[in-house]
Design an enzyme around this catalytic site. Structure first.
Site, short mmCIF file in Angstrom:
data_model
loop_
_atom_site.label_atom_id
_atom_site.label_comp_id
_atom_site.label_asym_id
_atom_site.label_seq_id
_atom_site.Cartn_x
_atom_site.Cartn_y
_atom_site.Cartn_z
N ASN A 165 35.79 33.22 22.64
CA ASN A 165 35.37 31.96 23.49
C ASN A 165 36.50 31.83 24.48
O ASN A 165 36.12 31.46 25.83
CB ASN A 165 35.20 30.76 22.82
N LYS A 224 10.62 55.26 66.21
CA LYS A 224 11.50 53.94 65.76
C LYS A 224 13.00 54.19 65.58
O LYS A 224 13.60 55.17 64.86
CB LYS A 224 10.83 53.56 64.50
N SER A 229 11.83 55.69 60.99
CA SER A 229 10.51 55.45 60.18
C SER A 229 10.00 56.84 59.81
O SER A 229 10.35 58.03 60.47
CB SER A 229 9.61 54.94 61.12
N GLU A 243 18.91 43.73 58.64
CA GLU A 243 17.51 43.15 57.82
C GLU A 243 17.95 42.89 56.55
O GLU A 243 17.95 42.03 55.89
CB GLU A 243 16.53 44.11 58.13
N HIS A 268 16.35 25.67 69.59
CA HIS A 268 15.07 26.17 69.28
C HIS A 268 14.62 27.42 69.71
O HIS A 268 13.28 27.54 70.14
CB HIS A 268 14.18 24.75 69.93
#
Lengths: 462, 462, 462, 462
Positions: free
Chosen positions: A110, A283, A277, A290, A156
């Site tokens: 412990n 791509k 891709s 990400e 925003h």
């Protein structure tokens, strides 16, 4: 194989139960700390006369030999021995006999596991603090190269006012600076020595906890043996702080993913830091960003994991706490891997300055400058705000921009406006004028960076 | 009614949208801080010559009158005015005219709300620190009355070794002590002044942020205007620390719910602090403890709420952040209400000392003492452990207890055992012998309490 | 090594970036599904004339050979090939040449990974449904053996009314029955075929998605290609349902941990299913139950992980989604491992019937029976409740039990009480009388079990 | 005031404890269901002869009068009466005397609150299902108007392939369709009648649970009384499903926030659905979308709240469960408010079709079409992919677009390319060609919409 605790048991443990309860499959990584802690413990036991010096020597040599074997891949961890502690103690006893059987004197798993995890986390936080600093240094370096690179500032996700790229980057430096501070606060609470709490109540043997702390470089010892074995605050704290760090990383990722879209086109990334891709030949994707954004979920998940484990556990130690380690280790690995990768990623960013500049005065971004111009001419701010609002509406309806209105058009809205209005309708004027502390004026940013450099920023020796 | 920002808009806001976007229904509680901040802001504007002294006087008097009206329930907050800031600014302009329209000079709601929340949270954390101390004082007082009250200590919810009630209670004192420390660390990061960041880039007007900080008692000002309006770390930190605090409260609740079961029967609670059943006439339930345990979910939920809100928000301010307040307010209220209630609850606990004593030597709780006895006689610990394990198995199979075996039975397991074995087979001996630092020996606990009292414990003037 | 998508790239990927973005270290476990899916895809391509039959044969044979190598440990997955899809496709092309280069016709990794995970999860949910049923069967078996085993029923962890052990166990059977239902609902949404969505928009090639679905045993095909590649609902659903399942497991764990305390002493567990202490020789701990309770945190953490990953991701596929797999795999493994272990654990429980019986009429547990007795005699329930409350208070103050009061003492509280009161003051009477549907009466429980057996319970062929 | 359960208590409840344990401040909203349930219960009691018909009449009339008073704001809920159940029962007894005191016969608050919440949630889920359908209808309507509106489709937030706006919107329709399905699955488990479980064990009184279920429109009754009072699965399920719904809403919000940036400029929103800035006169912000995205945190927080509350609670009822309601009510309100608002918001979106079209062939979005062209000419896909990749790289290095390369330039990369290449290099060709099921071809989308309309989509009468 017989368990070390099997004296009172009449049946061996079922294989299914053994597979469910073992922790060696993940806690093996604690071995360096387990051995370091055991050496300190044995040294203390000998000094207190609880074992002989010769036992101590055997123990230390045996442990060092085990360490060497582990490092060289010659040591087999076994599920039958449950965890890293029992694996090592058992191996030691097999190698050196009775001296090994004395190592666990005045010690329980412990307090031992609490010690090991604290040693481990102390090391890892120290490494992470350094990685955070490395990355802050990189950001500062890029900021210094872009003190006057004007770009749009957003609220925003709408263009709000011109700012500088340096100013934007220094916002992250502030954010990661707080992350560093928080981890340093946590480190103080990690760096406390629990060994000697034993199972939960301390021991009747004459141990010296302060000496063990000294040997292991701890600043203090825990003050209550029950708390010592049931406390996992330092783990929760670390993961909570990592969650805030990842919240910041996810925000930065979002900015840089946005900026890399065809539509924003503010940045380009090296081919070496992007991927393609399997179907679409054209791509080029910002996968690093990400994944960094996505791994935020992983850390938040680790946080809920440990908080849930600990909820409503009565004192003191409960086996549930064994589940603290998978989430702790995952958090540590994810934080380190991500910081190293994002630092590499930032080596290769190309900022498209012309595009940034042109975007900076889009969306009437200097409307607030016009309002402040009117305030300086004596108009109450709220009226200035409304007046400029009407000018903007006129521009929208007539497909104009603030810098393409004529003076007479301006005057038709407000006769306080004079020819000097055109002096301020430049993004570089706008940013230069924001000289309030922490404002986006290049000279202010420069001052802040110099101040930072004199304080803790360039220290990276935590 | 026209919005203060409506100059560029050609249509009024839809009622449905207004109802969805308003925050006045929950942020009205910030009014004292909004007014305090506005007074400081106006004072600075006047000192910098951005408004006249007479405007400043009007503003301050107007704001104080509004404050009085709010306190007396004479002020109507309106959803049309969206939030506490617009409600107050709009009321001010209606009352004092153009001077009111100057108050928002060099200020945005973005930095204003950051200021208000920091002022609010600074006050609330200070209150909570005091409540934590009050409760720690109560625990210490009970501990001092129970330095020698022996009870069973548990691991895995199984009786493990005898401890004292004082020792058990002091484990909580340690836990709540760390909570206090963490909140103090957070307070340093709350106590930083964001006003002057304006929308996101600072201002071209000649403001003095340090003076505003001084007026409002802040230790520092924020160093980057974009970060100033987009930072909510201090809220996340506060709720993360509250989560750990509630993790502790839930563990304490669990202990005291268990102890109140008929089966444990370690404590009794006053009729005034328990409740009954609508159907079962005999029931007396520890609802306070159960609700305290349950409210842990509430705080963990608040934490995930704010972490999720902030995930992957690009810089700088986004309206999502308005959702920071419901979870912050809920966390603050829950923490305070719970601390006040549990402190009251602990006034009336009756500990059943005889039952505690008798339970303390159940489940062979002194087996470890026997093992340490053997170690002192020279047996390696691991062998001592196994030997005592066999003695325990013998007891189980023969329905004996450690204290009812004869010396000859002991000797049949190990001839190191002598007549002095019976001296140690007493719970009070067991606890007295645990003199290691932080061990359960009453003299050690007493020493710790005295040490604590000299340090920060009895200070409650944060 | 060159990436399969590297045509448009001028630089190789950095090693650090490769290490951060690879998924083969965890998605290799999808290999059987990747191969199964590819075989179906190739079969369809050939049928539609998009590849030749001979190409199809080469592909299928090549894939089967790869499968065999993987199974035999002869296949090396490489991080350079990023993920399981590229590893297998690349190996195939190396082995069979141009035919292999045709396999990815009308397919993207985006729809391929969605297919693989759906195939994987369909299989795993089916297995888990079976494990849940196995465990429910075990509980029913124990319940049938204990239809008349009387024990205390609890509310607020206080003894409330007598129930039977069978009744208590059947509560879990209901809980796990709902878990099964929820997973079956989820299975319907997992069992939908996404292949053919390609990158995000479908394909101009003449594919037959329905045929692929038929080959792979799917009930339907997805209806929107953008949704097909960006949908992870089925993963979130599965983990949410697993969270509820673990909430149930944690509650059951808590019951059985409590019952195993010395204080409750309702059960004993086999030595083969418990573990000991490294320091305390007498300890026998219910670690399996504690770990099951603790692993609840792990599953809740997985849930927050995937929910956070998916929050606010714009359509359609984003690389963040790669982070869905570690939490899904961890949840699947934890659910299966735990269900297998707890089922094993329940093979060996010994219920202490005498102790259960004696505890069942502790704490005035039949007070409600007395109140209902009074209702049957005509007293309004609320008055009956209060009357019995006063009787209980009298008992407490005079150290009596309900069954030891005299008739005259009863009558002194209420003259409706007659000699038949003593007939009902027996726990077996109490449980027998609870004949309302779902009540604890043994005959009612028996009826429920028989009803369940006729319905879905003994079907375990999902 | 005396509590209804106070018979056995010798002291009144402390005010602090009363304030902490009351739930009337939030559960008052259950009053219509509490009264509805009580009327059904009384009707059954009378039919079973447990109360007289005249008592039943008094009870029903009394309850209806209370309902009227509550509706007219003439009823004062009191914290002393703890919760909605006691408030109403107490008021009833005060008004009608002993008949009121009979209402709680064969009932506990434990089963009563379970009933009330199930009635409440059944109603709310039904409303929410309708709101989801309304919004899906709106999306379908907009999709039908935009079957041929071409726009860029994204993966990794990078333009990937042309799609139609209809196709993109129908992806949401699919997502929200699954949300609807999940809530319907949950509704089945909500719609089960728990009354009659009483405290936890059922009752000895001769009640008829099936009749109560029939009166209240429930499909089934719960099958185990302990489970009936301790089950909160239906709440967890509802909030878990709401979390997935909000995950979808947050993704849609992100799309539409992005599209509203100056940089994307794909949409415009009505002035009536946007808001302005207090400092920047030109700002028009998409607050509704931002708040919708932000409220995702609120729902995730509610989910962790209830999961944490329920973790490791032993059977059966525990007071912690009272904490189920604040999060349930918050989730219900947030879901409904958001669905109503977003539906309103979508009334007023203007899609900028020219901008969408022009963006659709940006970023070489037709590269995959070229690769599929080559496949049709006989080239293996993987080679076609690489060939097109090289063409793209050539374009990038020479600042060309796919549609501006000459045939001879194409042929220099691959002599399979012929003049017909230029036929396919149009976004409208690209989308028209994606005729695979669920592909983006307008005719395919039209077919899907017609299919949907024939099935469940236009049913909105759940």
């Amino acid at each position: 194989m017989k368990k070390l605790w099997s004296g009172r048991f009449s049946e061996p443990v079922s294989k299914i139960v053994e597979g469910f309860t073992e922790s060696i499959s993940f806690d093996f990584r604690l071995w360096p700390y387990d051995i370091e802690g055991s050496i300190a413990h044995a040294t203390m036991l000998a000094r207190q006369g609880l074992i002989t010096d010769s036992d101590k020597e055997s123990i230390i040599n045996g442990l060092l030999a085990i360490a060497e074997d582990i490092e060289n891949g010659k040591f087999t961890f076994s599920k039958e021995d449950e965890d890293v502690h029992m694996n090592i103690e058992n191996a030691l006893s097999k190698r050196i006999g009775d001296a090994g059987r004395k190592l666990h004197t005045a010690r329980s798993r412990n307090d031992q596991v609490a010690l090991d995890v604290r040693l481990y986390l102390r090391k890892e936080i120290t490494d992470i603090l350094k990685l955070i600093q490395d990355f802050r240094h990189r950001l500062v370096t890029i900021a210094e190269q872009n003190l006057t690179t004007v770009m749009p500032g957003y609220t925003h996700m709408q263009i709000a006012q011109p700012v500088t790229l340096a100013h934007h980057l220094m916002a992250y430096v502030e954010m990661f600076g707080r992350d560093r501070q928080r981890l340093e606060d946590t480190l103080r609470r990690v760096n406390v020595m629990p060994l000697g709490a034993c199972a939960l109540s301390g021991t009747s043997l004459n141990i010296d906890r302060l000496y063990v702390a000294e040997l292991l470089g701890f600043e203090a010892v825990t003050q209550n043996s029950m708390d010592s074995v049931s406390d996992r605050d330092f783990i929760v704290e670390f993961i909570a702080n990592s969650s805030i760090l990842f919240m910041h990383l996810s925000r930065m990722a979002e900015d840089f993913i946005l900026w890399f879209t065809k539509e924003f086109a503010f940045v380009d990334y090296s081919d070496s830091c992007t991927t393609g891709s399997s179907i679409m030949p054209q791509k080029k994707n910002p996968d690093v960003l990400e994944l960094m954004r996505g791994k935020t979920g992983r850390i938040y998940g680790c946080l809920i994991n440990i908080l849930t484990v600990m909820k409503a556990l009565p004192l003191s130690y409960n086996r549930d706490m064994q589940e603290d380690k998978p989430s702790l280790f995952d958090a540590v690995d994810t934080v380190k891997h991500t910081l190293i990768t994002i630092n590499e990623f930032f080596k290769n960013i190309e900022f498209k300055k012309e595009r940034l500049y042109n975007a900076s005065f889009d969306n009437f971004s200097m409307a607030t400058d016009v309002a402040e111009y009117l305030v300086k001419k004596g108009m109450p701010f709220r009226i200035a705000h409304e007046t400029v609002g009407k000018i903007v509406r006129f521009c929208i309806e007539n497909d104009k921009r603030l810098e393409t209105l004529s003076l007479s058009q301006y005057v038709s809205f407000c006769d306080l406006i004079e020819d000097d209005i055109f002096d301020i309708l430049k993004p570089e004027y706008s940013v230069n004028s924001k000289k309030s502390i922490g404002g986006t004026a290049p000279e202010e940013t420069k001052k802040l960076i110099e101040k930072l450099k004199k304080t803790e920023l360039y220290e990276n020796n935590t």
